[in-house]
Write a protein that holds these residues in place. Structure first.
Motif, PDB file in Angstrom:
ATOM      1  N   UNK A   4      -3.346 -40.930 -22.806  1.00 53.11           N
ATOM      2  CA  UNK A   4      -2.798 -41.613 -22.033  1.00 53.11           C
ATOM      3  C   UNK A   4      -2.493 -41.135 -20.576  1.00 53.11           C
ATOM      4  N   UNK A   5      -2.093 -39.701 -20.322  1.00 54.35           N
ATOM      5  CA  UNK A   5      -2.300 -39.255 -19.070  1.00 54.35           C
ATOM      6  C   UNK A   5      -3.424 -39.306 -18.692  1.00 54.35           C
ATOM      7  N   UNK A   9      -5.376 -40.164 -14.634  1.00 52.86           N
ATOM      8  CA  UNK A   9      -6.034 -39.421 -13.832  1.00 52.86           C
ATOM      9  C   UNK A   9      -7.541 -39.998 -13.424  1.00 52.86           C
ATOM     10  N   UNK A  10      -8.022 -40.612 -14.588  1.00 52.12           N
ATOM     11  CA  UNK A  10      -9.537 -41.315 -14.458  1.00 52.12           C
ATOM     12  C   UNK A  10      -9.142 -42.615 -13.551  1.00 52.12           C
ATOM     13  N   UNK A  11      -8.401 -43.311 -13.645  1.00 53.54           N
ATOM     14  CA  UNK A  11      -8.091 -44.441 -12.764  1.00 53.54           C
ATOM     15  C   UNK A  11      -7.763 -44.119 -11.357  1.00 53.54           C
ATOM     16  N   UNK A  12      -7.158 -43.258 -11.227  1.00 59.13           N
ATOM     17  CA  UNK A  12      -6.992 -42.398  -9.765  1.00 59.13           C
ATOM     18  C   UNK A  12      -8.351 -42.043  -9.127  1.00 59.13           C
ATOM     19  N   UNK A  14     -11.255 -42.984  -9.993  1.00 62.17           N
ATOM     20  CA  UNK A  14     -12.211 -44.163  -9.815  1.00 62.17           C
ATOM     21  C   UNK A  14     -11.593 -44.858  -8.664  1.00 62.17           C
ATOM     22  N   UNK A  15     -10.251 -45.102  -8.200  1.00 62.54           N
ATOM     23  CA  UNK A  15      -9.771 -45.762  -7.181  1.00 62.54           C
ATOM     24  C   UNK A  15      -9.991 -44.858  -5.642  1.00 62.54           C
ATOM     25  N   UNK A  16     -10.088 -43.538  -5.932  1.00 64.98           N
ATOM     26  CA  UNK A  16     -10.567 -42.749  -4.837  1.00 64.98           C
ATOM     27  C   UNK A  16     -12.081 -43.026  -4.647  1.00 64.98           C
ATOM     28  N   UNK A  17     -12.912 -43.136  -5.337  1.00 64.00           N
ATOM     29  CA  UNK A  17     -14.224 -43.424  -5.194  1.00 64.00           C
ATOM     30  C   UNK A  17     -14.510 -44.903  -4.421  1.00 64.00           C
ATOM     31  N   UNK A  18     -13.676 -45.681  -4.832  1.00 58.93           N
ATOM     32  CA  UNK A  18     -13.440 -47.183  -4.198  1.00 58.93           C
ATOM     33  C   UNK A  18     -12.759 -47.109  -2.876  1.00 58.93           C
ATOM     34  N   UNK A  24      -4.744 -44.977  -6.253  1.00 58.96           N
ATOM     35  CA  UNK A  24      -4.875 -43.440  -6.548  1.00 58.96           C
ATOM     36  C   UNK A  24      -3.629 -42.828  -6.481  1.00 58.96           C
ATOM     37  N   UNK A  25      -2.989 -43.023  -5.416  1.00 57.65           N
ATOM     38  CA  UNK A  25      -1.491 -42.314  -5.316  1.00 57.65           C
ATOM     39  C   UNK A  25      -0.717 -42.768  -6.732  1.00 57.65           C
ATOM     40  N   UNK A  26      -0.659 -44.035  -7.034  1.00 61.60           N
ATOM     41  CA  UNK A  26       0.247 -44.523  -7.993  1.00 61.60           C
ATOM     42  C   UNK A  26      -0.170 -44.037  -9.139  1.00 61.60           C
ATOM     43  N   UNK A  27      -1.358 -43.871  -9.634  1.00 62.53           N
ATOM     44  CA  UNK A  27      -1.931 -43.375 -10.693  1.00 62.53           C
ATOM     45  C   UNK A  27      -1.672 -42.035 -11.113  1.00 62.53           C
ATOM     46  N   UNK A  28      -2.117 -41.096  -9.934  1.00 60.15           N
ATOM     47  CA  UNK A  28      -1.726 -39.703  -9.864  1.00 60.15           C
ATOM     48  C   UNK A  28      -0.089 -39.648 -10.095  1.00 60.15           C
TER      49      UNK A  28
END
Length: 92
Positions: A4-5, A9-12, A14-18, A24-28
């Motif tokens: 889950x955690x 991080x993976x979503x964060x 991916x957001x950084x790459x975009x 990214x900040x929200x996910x981290x």
């Protein structure tokens, strides 16, 4: 660490790459909260690395905002300039 955690991080990442630093900040931050809930040591390697990622995303968000503001004052299309620069370097 829970799957889950790791998903946060993976979503964060991916957001950084975009270039979507807000997401990214929200996910981290969500993962950091989850880690605190699970009582992960705040001095652990995983926790400190995630804090560093979050800090860099925050810095990038601030720099992007400043650059867009300067470009607006100069009456320049900020995203058009970035696009041209990336194409000239062979990046997409």
């Amino acid at each position: 660490m829970s799957l889950f955690a790791q998903d946060y991080e993976a979503k964060g990442d991916a957001a950084i790459k975009r270039g979507d630093y807000s997401t990214a900040i929200e996910n981290f931050e969500a993962q950091l909260s989850y880690m605190k809930f699970k009582k992960v040591d705040v001095n652990s390697r995983e926790y400190l690395m995630l804090e560093k990622k979050c800090s860099k995303a925050t810095e990038c968000k601030s720099l992007r905002s400043k650059a867009a503001s300067i470009a607006k004052k100069l009456n320049v299309d900020y995203y058009d300039v970035l696009s041209k620069m990336s194409k000239s370097k062979g990046d997409e």
